[in-house]
Design a protein around this motif. Sequence first.
Motif, mmCIF file in Angstrom:
data_model
loop_
_atom_site.group_PDB
_atom_site.id
_atom_site.type_symbol
_atom_site.label_atom_id
_atom_site.label_comp_id
_atom_site.label_asym_id
_atom_site.label_seq_id
_atom_site.Cartn_x
_atom_site.Cartn_y
_atom_site.Cartn_z
ATOM 1 N N ASP A 267 0.810 -1.211 0.000
ATOM 2 C CA ASP A 267 0.000 0.000 0.000
ATOM 3 C C ASP A 267 0.851 1.272 0.000
ATOM 4 O O ASP A 267 0.487 2.262 0.617
ATOM 5 C CB ASP A 267 -0.976 -0.004 1.177
ATOM 6 C CG ASP A 267 -2.096 1.000 1.015
ATOM 7 O OD1 ASP A 267 -2.453 1.307 -0.139
ATOM 8 O OD2 ASP A 267 -2.603 1.493 2.039
ATOM 9 N N TYR A 268 1.997 1.222 -0.644
ATOM 10 C CA TYR A 268 2.907 2.375 -0.770
ATOM 11 C C TYR A 268 3.306 2.933 0.597
ATOM 12 O O TYR A 268 3.555 4.122 0.728
ATOM 13 C CB TYR A 268 2.286 3.470 -1.645
ATOM 14 C CG TYR A 268 2.118 3.017 -3.080
ATOM 15 C CD1 TYR A 268 3.114 3.229 -4.015
ATOM 16 C CD2 TYR A 268 0.955 2.361 -3.475
ATOM 17 C CE1 TYR A 268 2.969 2.800 -5.326
ATOM 18 C CE2 TYR A 268 0.801 1.922 -4.779
ATOM 19 C CZ TYR A 268 1.815 2.148 -5.693
ATOM 20 O OH TYR A 268 1.658 1.709 -6.992
ATOM 21 N N ARG A 269 3.364 2.080 1.611
ATOM 22 C CA ARG A 269 3.744 2.490 2.956
ATOM 23 C C ARG A 269 5.008 1.758 3.385
ATOM 24 O O ARG A 269 5.173 0.564 3.103
ATOM 25 C CB ARG A 269 2.633 2.174 3.977
ATOM 26 C CG ARG A 269 1.387 2.962 3.758
ATOM 27 C CD ARG A 269 1.569 4.361 4.295
ATOM 28 N NE ARG A 269 0.622 5.278 3.700
ATOM 29 C CZ ARG A 269 0.913 6.525 3.370
ATOM 30 N NH1 ARG A 269 2.103 7.009 3.570
ATOM 31 N NH2 ARG A 269 0.009 7.297 2.839
ATOM 32 N N CYS A 270 5.876 2.459 4.108
ATOM 33 C CA CYS A 270 7.125 1.876 4.608
ATOM 34 C C CYS A 270 6.797 0.777 5.612
ATOM 35 O O CYS A 270 5.981 0.968 6.523
ATOM 36 C CB CYS A 270 7.982 2.968 5.255
ATOM 37 S SG CYS A 270 9.517 2.350 5.974
ATOM 38 N N ALA A 271 7.438 -0.365 5.469
ATOM 39 C CA ALA A 271 7.201 -1.504 6.355
ATOM 40 C C ALA A 271 7.780 -1.264 7.745
ATOM 41 O O ALA A 271 7.441 -1.983 8.684
ATOM 42 C CB ALA A 271 7.814 -2.762 5.763
ATOM 43 N N TYR A 272 8.641 -0.247 7.900
ATOM 44 C CA TYR A 272 9.278 0.024 9.186
ATOM 45 C C TYR A 272 8.607 1.158 9.947
ATOM 46 O O TYR A 272 8.351 1.051 11.141
ATOM 47 C CB TYR A 272 10.765 0.343 8.977
ATOM 48 C CG TYR A 272 11.478 -0.733 8.191
ATOM 49 C CD1 TYR A 272 11.607 -2.025 8.699
ATOM 50 C CD2 TYR A 272 12.010 -0.473 6.938
ATOM 51 C CE1 TYR A 272 12.247 -3.022 7.975
ATOM 52 C CE2 TYR A 272 12.656 -1.459 6.215
ATOM 53 C CZ TYR A 272 12.773 -2.732 6.733
ATOM 54 O OH TYR A 272 13.398 -3.716 6.017
ATOM 55 N N CYS A 273 8.309 2.282 9.273
ATOM 56 C CA CYS A 273 7.778 3.452 9.987
ATOM 57 C C CYS A 273 6.369 3.850 9.546
ATOM 58 O O CYS A 273 5.718 4.636 10.229
ATOM 59 C CB CYS A 273 8.722 4.645 9.819
ATOM 60 S SG CYS A 273 8.769 5.322 8.146
ATOM 61 N N GLY A 274 5.902 3.369 8.424
ATOM 62 C CA GLY A 274 4.559 3.686 7.963
ATOM 63 C C GLY A 274 4.458 4.920 7.082
ATOM 64 O O GLY A 274 3.376 5.248 6.606
ATOM 65 N N GLN A 275 5.564 5.608 6.844
ATOM 66 C CA GLN A 275 5.550 6.778 5.961
ATOM 67 C C GLN A 275 5.394 6.328 4.507
ATOM 68 O O GLN A 275 5.423 5.141 4.208
ATOM 69 C CB GLN A 275 6.851 7.588 6.112
ATOM 70 C CG GLN A 275 7.071 8.145 7.503
ATOM 71 C CD GLN A 275 6.005 9.149 7.888
ATOM 72 O OE1 GLN A 275 5.611 9.987 7.097
ATOM 73 N NE2 GLN A 275 5.524 9.046 9.120
ATOM 74 N N ARG A 276 5.305 7.279 3.587
ATOM 75 C CA ARG A 276 5.189 6.955 2.157
ATOM 76 C C ARG A 276 6.469 6.268 1.680
ATOM 77 O O ARG A 276 7.565 6.764 1.892
ATOM 78 C CB ARG A 276 4.947 8.227 1.355
ATOM 79 C CG ARG A 276 4.831 7.930 -0.130
ATOM 80 C CD ARG A 276 3.937 8.913 -0.835
ATOM 81 N NE ARG A 276 3.933 8.705 -2.266
ATOM 82 C CZ ARG A 276 3.226 7.773 -2.881
ATOM 83 N NH1 ARG A 276 2.482 6.954 -2.185
ATOM 84 N NH2 ARG A 276 3.257 7.657 -4.204
ATOM 85 N N ALA A 277 6.313 5.111 1.037
ATOM 86 C CA ALA A 277 7.464 4.324 0.571
ATOM 87 C C ALA A 277 7.909 4.790 -0.813
ATOM 88 O O ALA A 277 7.084 5.125 -1.658
ATOM 89 C CB ALA A 277 7.102 2.848 0.529
ATOM 90 N N CYS B 138 10.688 3.660 3.027
ATOM 91 C CA CYS B 138 10.983 5.067 2.721
ATOM 92 C C CYS B 138 12.500 5.199 2.607
ATOM 93 O O CYS B 138 13.257 4.338 3.072
ATOM 94 C CB CYS B 138 10.415 5.986 3.802
ATOM 95 S SG CYS B 138 11.187 5.822 5.412
ATOM 96 N N MET B 139 12.947 6.271 1.984
ATOM 97 C CA MET B 139 14.389 6.481 1.788
ATOM 98 C C MET B 139 15.132 6.523 3.119
ATOM 99 O O MET B 139 16.200 5.943 3.261
ATOM 100 C CB MET B 139 14.640 7.784 1.033
ATOM 101 C CG MET B 139 14.225 7.719 -0.405
ATOM 102 S SD MET B 139 15.422 6.800 -1.336
ATOM 103 C CE MET B 139 15.471 7.777 -2.792
#
Length: 169
Positions: free
Chosen positions: A82-92, A116-117
């Motif tokens: 869902d275009y979300r970072c697997a670690y923090c939940g921000q935009r991937a 995310c970066m």
Amino acid sequence: MRQVLLLNATFEPLTTLSLRRAIVLVLREKADVIHRDRRGAVLRSASRTMDVPSVIRLRRYVRIPYRSRIPLTRAALMRRDDYRCAYCGQRAETIDHVIPRSRGGTHTWENCVASCMSCNHRKADKLLEELGWTLRVTPVVPRGAHWRLIGAHLAGDPQWAPYLEEAAA
């Protein structure tokens, strides 16, 4: 370029294709228009007028070879997470290997996540245990026929929804 949803003769979604390819299939009588473009767009030639299709259905059934695994692509992985970072939940924005490839990790669905970066750079080639991090969700292989339609939910016509929902079920 405008995309058209292609259905099998059984109304199973097969793929999306270009408007040009869809028109060729309809004109060669290999497919029928199921839904017209919701904006009412029309194509004209010297001898013919045709509504722009949004959904077409093949007249003959096409057997799809059974594929045991969905191919791992960047678009499919981002969609799965869902275009979300697997670690923090921000935009991937990137893909990360949970077990880094430099440490023997594989490039598989179960080892890849969207990231995310910032998290990707901080993690680098470390293991999650070394950083004290956890994954928000466990990475799994996606299932279902609708995974052939990567991007259909992003650029798709609202008229596609009934066919895509049926495939996802």
